[in-house]
Design a protein around this motif. Structure first.
Motif, mmCIF file in Angstrom:
data_model
loop_
_atom_site.group_PDB
_atom_site.id
_atom_site.type_symbol
_atom_site.label_atom_id
_atom_site.label_comp_id
_atom_site.label_asym_id
_atom_site.label_seq_id
_atom_site.Cartn_x
_atom_site.Cartn_y
_atom_site.Cartn_z
ATOM 1 N N GLU A 133 33.253 58.521 45.846
ATOM 2 C CA GLU A 133 32.017 59.124 45.343
ATOM 3 C C GLU A 133 30.802 58.401 45.926
ATOM 4 O OE1 GLU A 133 33.459 61.076 41.114
ATOM 5 O OE2 GLU A 133 32.158 59.296 41.069
ATOM 6 N N ILE A 134 29.647 58.991 45.740
ATOM 7 C CA ILE A 134 28.405 58.472 46.329
ATOM 8 C C ILE A 134 27.722 57.518 45.347
ATOM 9 C CG2 ILE A 134 26.150 59.120 47.264
ATOM 10 C CD1 ILE A 134 27.410 61.881 47.865
ATOM 11 N N PRO A 135 27.306 56.313 45.794
ATOM 12 C CA PRO A 135 26.596 55.389 44.905
ATOM 13 C C PRO A 135 25.263 55.985 44.426
ATOM 14 C CG PRO A 135 27.372 54.255 46.873
ATOM 15 C CD PRO A 135 27.563 55.724 47.122
ATOM 16 N N VAL A 136 24.996 55.824 43.139
ATOM 17 C CA VAL A 136 23.753 56.324 42.538
ATOM 18 C C VAL A 136 23.266 55.322 41.500
ATOM 19 C CG1 VAL A 136 24.299 58.764 42.858
ATOM 20 C CG2 VAL A 136 25.026 57.598 40.753
ATOM 21 N N LYS A 137 22.042 55.522 41.048
ATOM 22 C CA LYS A 137 21.526 54.851 39.862
ATOM 23 C C LYS A 137 21.586 55.853 38.716
ATOM 24 C CE LYS A 137 20.118 50.724 41.276
ATOM 25 N NZ LYS A 137 18.696 50.349 41.122
ATOM 26 N N LEU A 138 21.933 55.363 37.530
ATOM 27 C CA LEU A 138 22.149 56.257 36.398
ATOM 28 C C LEU A 138 21.087 56.030 35.321
ATOM 29 C CD1 LEU A 138 24.433 58.323 36.154
ATOM 30 C CD2 LEU A 138 25.623 56.744 34.642
ATOM 31 N N CYS A 139 20.403 57.109 34.963
ATOM 32 C CA CYS A 139 19.480 57.097 33.827
ATOM 33 C C CYS A 139 20.304 57.472 32.593
ATOM 34 C CB CYS A 139 18.354 58.090 34.056
ATOM 35 S SG CYS A 139 17.188 58.239 32.682
ATOM 36 N N ASN A 140 20.524 56.506 31.727
ATOM 37 C CA ASN A 140 21.449 56.679 30.615
ATOM 38 C C ASN A 140 20.755 57.042 29.304
ATOM 39 O OD1 ASN A 140 24.100 56.292 31.689
ATOM 40 N ND2 ASN A 140 23.581 54.140 32.024
ATOM 41 N N PHE A 141 21.574 57.206 28.272
ATOM 42 C CA PHE A 141 21.104 57.556 26.927
ATOM 43 C C PHE A 141 19.981 56.626 26.469
ATOM 44 C CE2 PHE A 141 21.112 57.394 22.345
ATOM 45 C CZ PHE A 141 21.432 58.673 21.918
ATOM 46 N N VAL A 142 20.174 55.315 26.605
ATOM 47 C CA VAL A 142 19.166 54.367 26.098
ATOM 48 C C VAL A 142 17.865 54.467 26.884
ATOM 49 C CG1 VAL A 142 20.812 52.740 25.110
ATOM 50 C CG2 VAL A 142 20.155 52.508 27.509
ATOM 51 N N ASP A 143 17.951 54.800 28.173
ATOM 52 C CA ASP A 143 16.735 54.952 28.977
ATOM 53 C C ASP A 143 15.931 56.152 28.505
ATOM 54 O OD1 ASP A 143 17.559 52.817 30.777
ATOM 55 O OD2 ASP A 143 18.987 54.258 31.607
ATOM 56 N N VAL A 144 16.629 57.232 28.186
ATOM 57 C CA VAL A 144 15.966 58.423 27.649
ATOM 58 C C VAL A 144 15.402 58.128 26.263
ATOM 59 C CG1 VAL A 144 16.337 60.812 26.880
ATOM 60 C CG2 VAL A 144 17.417 59.984 29.000
ATOM 61 N N TYR A 145 16.188 57.475 25.453
ATOM 62 C CA TYR A 145 15.847 57.255 24.038
ATOM 63 C C TYR A 145 14.593 56.390 23.881
ATOM 64 C CZ TYR A 145 16.698 56.269 19.069
ATOM 65 O OH TYR A 145 16.587 56.158 17.701
ATOM 66 N N TYR A 146 14.437 55.370 24.716
ATOM 67 C CA TYR A 146 13.384 54.377 24.491
ATOM 68 C C TYR A 146 12.128 54.577 25.336
ATOM 69 C CZ TYR A 146 16.470 51.600 21.549
ATOM 70 O OH TYR A 146 17.290 51.166 20.528
ATOM 71 N N ASN A 147 12.069 55.618 26.154
ATOM 72 C CA ASN A 147 10.905 55.812 27.020
ATOM 73 C C ASN A 147 10.315 57.206 26.836
ATOM 74 O OD1 ASN A 147 10.821 53.312 28.878
ATOM 75 N ND2 ASN A 147 12.968 53.942 28.970
ATOM 76 N N TRP A 148 9.007 57.250 26.620
ATOM 77 C CA TRP A 148 8.308 58.532 26.536
ATOM 78 C C TRP A 148 8.345 59.220 27.899
ATOM 79 C CZ3 TRP A 148 5.703 61.311 22.682
ATOM 80 C CH2 TRP A 148 4.856 62.333 23.118
ATOM 81 N N ALA A 149 8.321 58.417 28.962
ATOM 82 C CA ALA A 149 8.388 58.963 30.321
ATOM 83 C C ALA A 149 9.257 58.060 31.195
ATOM 84 C CB ALA A 149 6.990 59.092 30.920
ATOM 85 N N SER A 183 8.890 55.622 38.211
ATOM 86 C CA SER A 183 9.583 54.969 39.321
ATOM 87 C C SER A 183 9.770 53.475 39.094
ATOM 88 C CB SER A 183 8.825 55.204 40.626
ATOM 89 O OG SER A 183 7.486 54.752 40.527
ATOM 90 N N ASP A 184 8.877 52.841 38.332
ATOM 91 C CA ASP A 184 9.004 51.394 38.111
ATOM 92 C C ASP A 184 10.209 51.051 37.229
ATOM 93 O OD1 ASP A 184 7.480 52.670 36.028
ATOM 94 O OD2 ASP A 184 7.052 50.687 35.217
ATOM 95 N N LEU A 185 10.807 52.054 36.594
ATOM 96 C CA LEU A 185 12.006 51.808 35.785
ATOM 97 C C LEU A 185 13.287 51.826 36.616
ATOM 98 C CD1 LEU A 185 11.242 54.076 32.674
ATOM 99 C CD2 LEU A 185 11.086 51.591 32.778
ATOM 100 N N GLU A 186 13.202 52.299 37.860
ATOM 101 C CA GLU A 186 14.410 52.521 38.652
ATOM 102 C C GLU A 186 15.257 51.263 38.801
ATOM 103 O OE1 GLU A 186 15.772 54.348 43.000
ATOM 104 O OE2 GLU A 186 13.720 54.627 42.253
ATOM 105 N N GLN A 187 14.610 50.113 38.959
ATOM 106 C CA GLN A 187 15.364 48.868 39.151
ATOM 107 C C GLN A 187 16.189 48.488 37.934
ATOM 108 O OE1 GLN A 187 12.618 45.631 39.754
ATOM 109 N NE2 GLN A 187 11.302 46.226 38.054
ATOM 110 N N LYS A 188 15.864 49.049 36.776
ATOM 111 C CA LYS A 188 16.584 48.724 35.552
ATOM 112 C C LYS A 188 17.807 49.630 35.320
ATOM 113 C CE LYS A 188 12.432 47.027 33.178
ATOM 114 N NZ LYS A 188 11.559 47.158 31.974
ATOM 115 N N PHE A 189 17.891 50.723 36.067
ATOM 116 C CA PHE A 189 18.996 51.652 35.861
ATOM 117 C C PHE A 189 20.306 51.058 36.385
ATOM 118 C CE2 PHE A 189 15.653 55.193 36.364
ATOM 119 C CZ PHE A 189 15.345 55.124 35.012
#
Length: 418
Positions: A25-41, A44-50
Protein backbone atom coordinates in the motif's frame (compact mmCIF):
# COMPACT_ATOMS: atom_id res chain seq x y z
CA UNK A 1 -34.76 30.03 4.40
CA UNK A 2 -35.01 26.69 2.56
CA UNK A 3 -34.31 23.36 4.28
CA UNK A 4 -32.34 20.78 2.30
CA UNK A 5 -31.23 17.30 3.22
CA UNK A 6 -27.45 17.18 3.48
CA UNK A 7 -27.26 14.44 0.84
CA UNK A 8 -28.98 16.77 -1.66
CA UNK A 9 -26.27 19.44 -1.45
CA UNK A 10 -23.18 17.43 -0.51
CA UNK A 11 -21.52 14.05 -0.96
CA UNK A 12 -21.12 12.03 2.25
CA UNK A 13 -18.73 9.08 2.47
CA UNK A 14 -17.79 6.85 5.41
CA UNK A 15 -14.06 6.19 5.77
CA UNK A 16 -12.85 2.67 6.46
CA UNK A 17 -9.12 3.46 6.35
CA UNK A 18 -7.47 1.85 9.38
CA UNK A 19 -4.27 2.74 11.23
CA UNK A 20 -2.20 -0.19 9.98
CA UNK A 21 0.88 -0.14 7.79
CA UNK A 22 0.50 -2.83 5.11
CA UNK A 23 2.90 -4.10 2.47
CA UNK A 24 1.99 -3.07 -1.06
CA UNK A 25 0.00 0.00 0.00
CA UNK A 26 0.97 3.66 -0.37
CA UNK A 27 2.37 5.54 2.68
CA UNK A 28 0.03 8.29 3.90
CA UNK A 29 -0.62 10.51 6.89
CA UNK A 30 -3.88 9.76 8.68
CA UNK A 31 -6.27 12.33 10.12
CA UNK A 32 -7.90 10.31 12.88
CA UNK A 33 -10.92 10.53 15.18
CA UNK A 34 -9.07 12.57 17.83
CA UNK A 35 -7.80 15.04 15.22
CA UNK A 36 -11.36 15.65 14.04
CA UNK A 37 -12.75 15.73 17.58
CA UNK A 38 -10.35 18.31 19.04
CA UNK A 39 -9.96 20.79 16.16
CA UNK A 40 -12.48 23.27 14.79
CA UNK A 41 -10.41 23.26 11.59
CA UNK A 42 -7.73 21.02 10.08
CA UNK A 43 -4.89 23.22 8.83
CA UNK A 44 -1.58 22.43 7.17
CA UNK A 45 0.39 23.11 10.36
CA UNK A 46 -1.27 20.04 11.92
CA UNK A 47 0.10 17.68 9.26
CA UNK A 48 3.28 16.87 11.20
CA UNK A 49 1.17 15.58 14.08
CA UNK A 50 -0.80 13.07 12.00
CA UNK A 51 0.14 9.41 12.33
CA UNK A 52 1.76 7.40 9.55
CA UNK A 53 -0.23 4.64 7.85
CA UNK A 54 -0.80 3.15 4.42
CA UNK A 55 -3.79 3.08 2.08
CA UNK A 56 -4.90 1.77 -1.30
CA UNK A 57 -5.06 4.03 -4.34
CA UNK A 58 -8.87 4.12 -4.39
CA UNK A 59 -8.95 5.02 -0.66
CA UNK A 60 -6.57 7.90 -1.26
CA UNK A 61 -8.72 9.17 -4.12
CA UNK A 62 -11.89 9.04 -2.02
CA UNK A 63 -10.63 10.29 1.33
CA UNK A 64 -7.76 12.69 0.61
CA UNK A 65 -8.48 15.93 2.46
CA UNK A 66 -9.29 18.98 0.36
CA UNK A 67 -10.04 22.54 1.29
CA UNK A 68 -13.75 23.18 1.76
CA UNK A 69 -14.63 19.70 3.00
CA UNK A 70 -15.96 18.86 6.46
CA UNK A 71 -14.99 15.78 8.48
CA UNK A 72 -17.23 14.40 11.21
CA UNK A 73 -16.93 11.74 13.91
CA UNK A 74 -19.25 8.90 12.96
CA UNK A 75 -19.15 6.43 15.86
CA UNK A 76 -17.89 6.25 19.44
CA UNK A 77 -18.52 4.77 22.87
CA UNK A 78 -20.89 7.59 23.85
CA UNK A 79 -23.59 9.61 22.09
CA UNK A 80 -21.80 12.82 23.08
CA UNK A 81 -18.73 12.08 20.94
CA UNK A 82 -20.45 11.51 17.60
CA UNK A 83 -21.35 14.21 15.10
CA UNK A 84 -18.35 16.37 16.09
CA UNK A 85 -17.21 18.26 13.00
CA UNK A 86 -14.09 19.99 11.71
CA UNK A 87 -13.48 22.13 8.63
CA UNK A 88 -10.71 21.17 6.20
CA UNK A 89 -9.02 24.54 5.75
CA UNK A 90 -6.20 23.54 3.37
CA UNK A 91 -5.49 21.14 0.53
CA UNK A 92 -3.35 18.14 1.49
CA UNK A 93 -1.24 15.99 -0.84
CA UNK A 94 -0.74 13.04 1.47
CA UNK A 95 -3.33 13.21 4.27
CA UNK A 96 -6.47 11.07 4.23
CA UNK A 97 -9.32 10.65 6.66
CA UNK A 98 -9.21 7.65 8.98
CA UNK A 99 -11.99 5.30 10.04
CA UNK A 100 -14.72 6.15 12.56
CA UNK A 101 -15.17 9.38 10.56
CA UNK A 102 -17.29 10.64 7.66
CA UNK A 103 -16.06 12.99 4.93
CA UNK A 104 -18.50 15.57 3.57
CA UNK A 105 -17.81 17.33 0.28
CA UNK A 106 -20.27 20.23 -0.20
CA UNK A 107 -21.61 21.28 -3.58
CA UNK A 108 -19.69 24.59 -3.83
CA UNK A 109 -22.54 26.28 -5.72
CA UNK A 110 -24.95 25.72 -2.84
CA UNK A 111 -23.16 25.01 0.42
CA UNK A 112 -20.12 26.53 2.13
CA UNK A 113 -17.98 24.10 4.11
CA UNK A 114 -17.23 26.77 6.70
CA UNK A 115 -20.95 27.39 7.19
CA UNK A 116 -21.69 23.66 7.41
CA UNK A 117 -18.96 23.23 10.02
CA UNK A 118 -20.46 26.06 12.09
CA UNK A 119 -23.95 24.58 11.72
CA UNK A 120 -22.75 21.15 12.86
CA UNK A 121 -21.48 22.69 16.11
CA UNK A 122 -24.92 24.00 17.11
CA UNK A 123 -27.32 22.40 19.60
CA UNK A 124 -29.66 21.97 16.61
CA UNK A 125 -27.20 19.52 15.04
CA UNK A 126 -26.22 17.89 18.33
CA UNK A 127 -29.88 17.11 19.06
CA UNK A 128 -30.39 15.60 15.61
CA UNK A 129 -27.34 13.34 15.92
CA UNK A 130 -28.24 12.22 19.45
CA UNK A 131 -31.75 11.31 18.32
CA UNK A 132 -30.58 9.49 15.19
CA UNK A 133 -27.64 7.54 16.58
CA UNK A 134 -27.96 3.77 16.43
CA UNK A 135 -26.57 1.31 18.97
CA UNK A 136 -26.55 1.18 22.74
CA UNK A 137 -24.23 0.26 25.57
CA UNK A 138 -20.84 -0.37 23.94
CA UNK A 139 -20.95 1.85 20.83
CA UNK A 140 -23.10 4.43 19.07
CA UNK A 141 -22.95 5.25 15.34
CA UNK A 142 -24.42 7.49 12.67
CA UNK A 143 -25.53 5.66 9.55
CA UNK A 144 -25.02 7.03 6.05
CA UNK A 145 -28.79 7.56 5.86
CA UNK A 146 -28.84 9.56 9.10
CA UNK A 147 -26.05 11.79 7.77
CA UNK A 148 -27.60 12.24 4.32
CA UNK A 149 -30.97 13.12 5.88
CA UNK A 150 -29.56 15.80 8.21
CA UNK A 151 -31.71 18.92 7.55
CA UNK A 152 -29.60 21.92 6.53
CA UNK A 153 -31.17 25.40 6.77
CA UNK A 154 -29.69 27.01 3.69
CA UNK A 155 -28.93 30.73 3.65
CA UNK A 156 -27.71 32.56 0.52
CA UNK A 157 -24.18 31.42 -0.29
CA UNK A 158 -22.61 34.84 0.36
CA UNK A 159 -24.22 34.92 3.80
CA UNK A 160 -22.95 31.40 4.49
CA UNK A 161 -19.42 32.50 3.62
CA UNK A 162 -19.61 35.52 5.92
CA UNK A 163 -20.84 33.42 8.84
CA UNK A 164 -18.14 30.84 8.18
CA UNK A 165 -15.42 33.52 8.07
CA UNK A 166 -16.47 34.88 11.46
CA UNK A 167 -16.04 31.51 13.12
CA UNK A 168 -12.84 30.78 11.23
CA UNK A 169 -11.37 33.99 12.67
CA UNK A 170 -12.37 32.99 16.19
CA UNK A 171 -10.88 29.54 15.68
CA UNK A 172 -7.62 30.98 14.37
CA UNK A 173 -7.23 32.87 17.65
CA UNK A 174 -8.04 29.73 19.64
CA UNK A 175 -5.50 27.77 17.59
CA UNK A 176 -2.86 30.48 18.14
CA UNK A 177 -3.40 30.34 21.91
CA UNK A 178 -3.07 26.56 21.83
CA UNK A 179 0.19 26.83 19.88
CA UNK A 180 1.54 29.39 22.36
CA UNK A 181 0.60 27.08 25.22
CA UNK A 182 2.30 24.14 23.54
CA UNK A 183 5.49 26.20 23.46
CA UNK A 184 5.08 27.38 27.05
CA UNK A 185 4.50 23.84 28.27
CA UNK A 186 7.56 22.66 26.33
CA UNK A 187 9.59 25.43 27.97
CA UNK A 188 8.35 24.42 31.42
CA UNK A 189 9.23 20.77 30.80
CA UNK A 190 12.65 21.72 29.45
CA UNK A 191 13.39 23.87 32.51
CA UNK A 192 12.24 21.05 34.76
CA UNK A 193 14.53 18.59 32.98
CA UNK A 194 17.52 20.94 33.22
CA UNK A 195 16.95 21.82 36.86
CA UNK A 196 15.38 18.75 38.48
CA UNK A 197 16.60 15.85 36.33
CA UNK A 198 20.00 16.94 35.06
CA UNK A 199 20.47 19.31 38.04
CA UNK A 200 22.07 21.94 35.83
CA UNK A 201 20.26 24.90 37.37
CA UNK A 202 22.38 28.07 37.59
CA UNK A 203 24.81 28.01 40.53
CA UNK A 204 25.95 31.15 42.36
CA UNK A 205 28.23 31.99 39.41
CA UNK A 206 25.46 31.43 36.88
CA UNK A 207 27.02 28.18 35.65
CA UNK A 208 25.19 24.81 35.37
CA UNK A 209 25.40 23.27 38.84
CA UNK A 210 26.13 19.58 38.25
CA UNK A 211 28.14 20.02 35.04
CA UNK A 212 30.35 22.53 36.86
CA UNK A 213 31.17 20.09 39.66
CA UNK A 214 28.38 20.91 42.11
CA UNK A 215 28.31 18.56 45.08
CA UNK A 216 25.80 15.68 44.84
CA UNK A 217 24.65 13.54 47.78
CA UNK A 218 22.76 10.24 47.99
CA UNK A 219 19.09 10.42 49.00
CA UNK A 220 17.64 7.23 50.47
CA UNK A 221 14.00 8.23 49.82
CA UNK A 222 14.54 8.82 46.10
CA UNK A 223 17.28 6.18 45.70
CA UNK A 224 19.39 8.62 43.72
CA UNK A 225 21.87 11.48 44.09
CA UNK A 226 20.50 15.00 44.43
CA UNK A 227 22.28 18.34 44.95
CA UNK A 228 23.76 19.05 48.37
CA UNK A 229 21.24 21.01 50.46
CA UNK A 230 18.21 19.53 48.69
CA UNK A 231 15.78 17.08 50.29
CA UNK A 232 12.87 14.79 49.41
CA UNK A 233 9.50 15.13 51.12
CA UNK A 234 6.00 13.72 50.87
CA UNK A 235 3.58 15.70 48.73
CA UNK A 236 1.48 16.02 51.91
CA UNK A 237 4.34 18.02 53.49
CA UNK A 238 4.87 20.42 50.59
CA UNK A 239 1.39 20.58 49.06
CA UNK A 240 -2.11 21.19 50.35
CA UNK A 241 -3.87 17.93 49.42
CA UNK A 242 -7.66 17.65 49.37
CA UNK A 243 -9.91 14.82 48.17
CA UNK A 244 -13.19 15.68 46.44
CA UNK A 245 -16.60 15.93 48.08
CA UNK A 246 -19.04 12.99 47.68
CA UNK A 247 -21.72 14.89 45.78
CA UNK A 248 -24.92 12.93 45.23
CA UNK A 249 -25.49 12.23 41.54
CA UNK A 250 -29.22 12.45 42.22
CA UNK A 251 -28.74 16.17 42.86
CA UNK A 252 -26.80 16.83 39.65
CA UNK A 253 -28.45 19.21 37.21
CA UNK A 254 -27.63 20.96 33.93
CA UNK A 255 -29.16 24.12 35.40
CA UNK A 256 -26.44 26.60 36.35
CA UNK A 257 -26.15 26.91 40.14
CA UNK A 258 -23.54 28.37 42.48
CA UNK A 259 -22.05 24.86 42.88
CA UNK A 260 -20.35 23.88 39.59
CA UNK A 261 -19.00 20.35 40.03
CA UNK A 262 -15.74 19.09 38.49
CA UNK A 263 -15.80 15.37 37.76
CA UNK A 264 -12.99 13.18 36.42
CA UNK A 265 -14.31 13.63 32.88
CA UNK A 266 -13.92 17.42 33.22
CA UNK A 267 -10.27 17.50 34.27
CA UNK A 268 -8.54 17.35 30.88
CA UNK A 269 -10.72 19.98 29.20
CA UNK A 270 -11.14 22.38 32.16
CA UNK A 271 -14.89 22.16 31.69
CA UNK A 272 -17.99 21.75 33.86
CA UNK A 273 -20.48 19.00 32.99
CA UNK A 274 -22.77 19.17 36.06
CA UNK A 275 -24.07 21.48 38.75
CA UNK A 276 -25.48 20.74 42.17
CA UNK A 277 -27.80 22.30 44.75
CA UNK A 278 -26.04 20.38 47.51
CA UNK A 279 -24.31 22.44 50.19
CA UNK A 280 -20.65 21.73 50.79
CA UNK A 281 -17.58 23.12 52.55
CA UNK A 282 -15.34 25.73 50.94
CA UNK A 283 -12.35 23.43 51.39
CA UNK A 284 -13.61 21.56 48.29
CA UNK A 285 -13.57 24.74 46.21
CA UNK A 286 -10.85 24.81 43.56
CA UNK A 287 -8.37 27.59 42.96
CA UNK A 288 -6.68 28.69 39.79
CA UNK A 289 -3.47 26.64 39.26
CA UNK A 290 -4.57 23.70 41.42
CA UNK A 291 -3.31 20.38 40.07
CA UNK A 292 -6.19 17.90 39.70
CA UNK A 293 -5.75 14.14 39.49
CA UNK A 294 -8.49 11.64 38.67
CA UNK A 295 -8.33 8.56 40.89
CA UNK A 296 -10.41 6.08 38.86
CA UNK A 297 -9.82 4.60 35.40
CA UNK A 298 -7.48 6.93 33.53
CA UNK A 299 -5.66 9.05 36.10
CA UNK A 300 -6.14 12.36 34.31
CA UNK A 301 -3.88 15.20 35.47
CA UNK A 302 -4.31 18.88 34.67
CA UNK A 303 -4.11 22.38 36.11
CA UNK A 304 -7.43 24.03 36.97
CA UNK A 305 -8.24 27.55 35.74
CA UNK A 306 -10.85 29.22 37.98
CA UNK A 307 -11.82 29.88 41.60
CA UNK A 308 -15.51 28.96 41.52
CA UNK A 309 -15.81 25.19 40.94
CA UNK A 310 -15.95 22.36 43.48
CA UNK A 311 -14.17 19.02 43.22
CA UNK A 312 -16.18 15.80 43.14
CA UNK A 313 -15.22 12.53 44.84
CA UNK A 314 -12.65 10.12 43.38
CA UNK A 315 -10.46 13.06 42.41
CA UNK A 316 -7.81 14.89 44.39
CA UNK A 317 -6.36 18.35 44.16
CA UNK A 318 -2.83 19.48 44.99
CA UNK A 319 -2.19 23.14 45.80
CA UNK A 320 1.13 24.86 46.36
CA UNK A 321 1.74 26.10 49.88
CA UNK A 322 2.86 29.70 50.17
CA UNK A 323 5.87 28.83 52.32
CA UNK A 324 7.08 26.04 50.03
CA UNK A 325 9.69 26.34 47.29
CA UNK A 326 7.97 23.55 45.33
CA UNK A 327 6.09 24.83 42.28
CA UNK A 328 2.93 22.98 41.32
CA UNK A 329 4.59 22.49 37.90
CA UNK A 330 7.60 20.81 39.51
CA UNK A 331 5.31 18.70 41.69
CA UNK A 332 3.43 17.48 38.62
CA UNK A 333 6.57 16.40 36.80
CA UNK A 334 8.01 14.84 39.97
CA UNK A 335 5.01 12.57 40.54
CA UNK A 336 3.71 12.03 37.00
CA UNK A 337 5.98 9.04 36.19
CA UNK A 338 4.69 7.19 39.25
CA UNK A 339 1.05 8.05 38.47
CA UNK A 340 1.46 6.87 34.86
CA UNK A 341 3.20 3.67 35.96
CA UNK A 342 0.32 2.93 38.33
CA UNK A 343 -2.13 3.59 35.49
CA UNK A 344 -0.30 1.15 33.20
CA UNK A 345 -0.22 -1.56 35.85
CA UNK A 346 -3.97 -1.20 36.29
CA UNK A 347 -4.74 -1.70 32.57
CA UNK A 348 -5.39 -5.41 33.04
CA UNK A 349 -7.97 -4.89 35.80
CA UNK A 350 -11.57 -3.77 35.36
CA UNK A 351 -10.98 -0.26 36.73
CA UNK A 352 -7.74 1.17 38.09
CA UNK A 353 -7.77 3.10 41.36
CA UNK A 354 -5.40 5.53 43.03
CA UNK A 355 -5.58 5.17 46.79
CA UNK A 356 -4.66 7.42 49.69
CA UNK A 357 -1.78 5.02 50.32
CA UNK A 358 -0.54 5.49 46.75
CA UNK A 359 -0.54 9.25 47.13
CA UNK A 360 1.22 9.18 50.49
CA UNK A 361 4.10 7.32 48.87
CA UNK A 362 4.70 10.13 46.36
CA UNK A 363 7.72 12.36 46.94
CA UNK A 364 8.82 15.73 45.63
CA UNK A 365 12.27 17.28 45.65
CA UNK A 366 12.74 20.41 47.73
CA UNK A 367 15.43 22.90 46.74
CA UNK A 368 16.43 25.99 48.75
CA UNK A 369 16.09 28.34 45.77
CA UNK A 370 12.70 30.11 45.63
CA UNK A 371 13.52 31.61 42.22
CA UNK A 372 13.10 28.22 40.58
CA UNK A 373 9.51 28.01 41.78
CA UNK A 374 8.83 31.59 40.67
CA UNK A 375 10.11 30.90 37.14
CA UNK A 376 7.90 27.84 36.70
CA UNK A 377 4.89 29.58 38.26
CA UNK A 378 5.28 32.44 35.78
CA UNK A 379 5.02 30.04 32.84
CA UNK A 380 2.02 28.28 34.39
CA UNK A 381 0.03 31.48 34.86
CA UNK A 382 0.62 32.45 31.23
CA UNK A 383 -0.67 29.01 30.18
CA UNK A 384 -3.75 29.40 32.37
CA UNK A 385 -4.47 32.89 31.00
CA UNK A 386 -4.49 31.51 27.44
CA UNK A 387 -6.72 28.60 28.44
CA UNK A 388 -9.20 31.00 30.05
CA UNK A 389 -9.25 33.16 26.95
CA UNK A 390 -9.94 30.10 24.79
CA UNK A 391 -12.85 29.04 26.99
CA UNK A 392 -14.25 32.56 26.72
CA UNK A 393 -13.85 32.57 22.93
CA UNK A 394 -15.49 29.15 22.68
CA UNK A 395 -18.42 30.31 24.80
CA UNK A 396 -18.87 33.43 22.65
CA UNK A 397 -18.69 31.32 19.49
CA UNK A 398 -21.30 28.86 20.74
CA UNK A 399 -23.65 31.65 21.85
CA UNK A 400 -23.24 33.58 18.60
CA UNK A 401 -23.88 30.60 16.33
CA UNK A 402 -27.66 30.24 16.86
CA UNK A 403 -28.15 34.02 16.71
CA UNK A 404 -26.52 34.18 13.28
CA UNK A 405 -28.32 31.08 12.07
CA UNK A 406 -31.81 32.37 12.89
CA UNK A 407 -31.15 35.95 11.79
CA UNK A 408 -31.25 37.60 15.22
CA UNK A 409 -27.77 38.93 14.48
CA UNK A 410 -26.68 40.00 11.01
CA UNK A 411 -23.27 40.16 9.37
CA UNK A 412 -22.47 43.68 8.21
CA UNK A 413 -19.17 43.30 6.32
CA UNK A 414 -18.20 42.04 2.88
CA UNK A 415 -15.83 39.21 2.07
CA UNK A 416 -13.64 41.65 0.14
CA UNK A 417 -12.95 43.45 3.44
CA UNK A 418 -11.03 40.41 4.81
Amino acid sequence: MTIYKLGEIATVEISGVDKKIKDGEIPVKLCNFVDVYYNWAITSDLEQKFMEATARTNEIERFKLKRGQVALTKDSETRFDIGIATYIADDFDNVILGYHNALITPNPKKLSGKYLNALLHTDYARTYFANNASGSGQRYALSIDALNNFPVPLLPLAEQERIGDIFSSIDQKIALNRAINDNLEAMAKQLYDYWFVQFDFPNEEGKPYKSSGGKMVWNDKLKREIPDGWSAKSIFDEMSVQYGFPFSTDDFTEEVTNIPVVRIRDILDNTISAYSHEETDDKYRLNEADLLIGMDGNFHMNYWIDNIAYLNQRSVRLRSKQNSNVSIVQARYDIEPYIKAKEQRAKGSTVGHLSDKDLKELKVMVCPNRRMRDALDSLLYRIIANRKENLCLTKQRDELLPLLMNGQVSVNYHLSDN
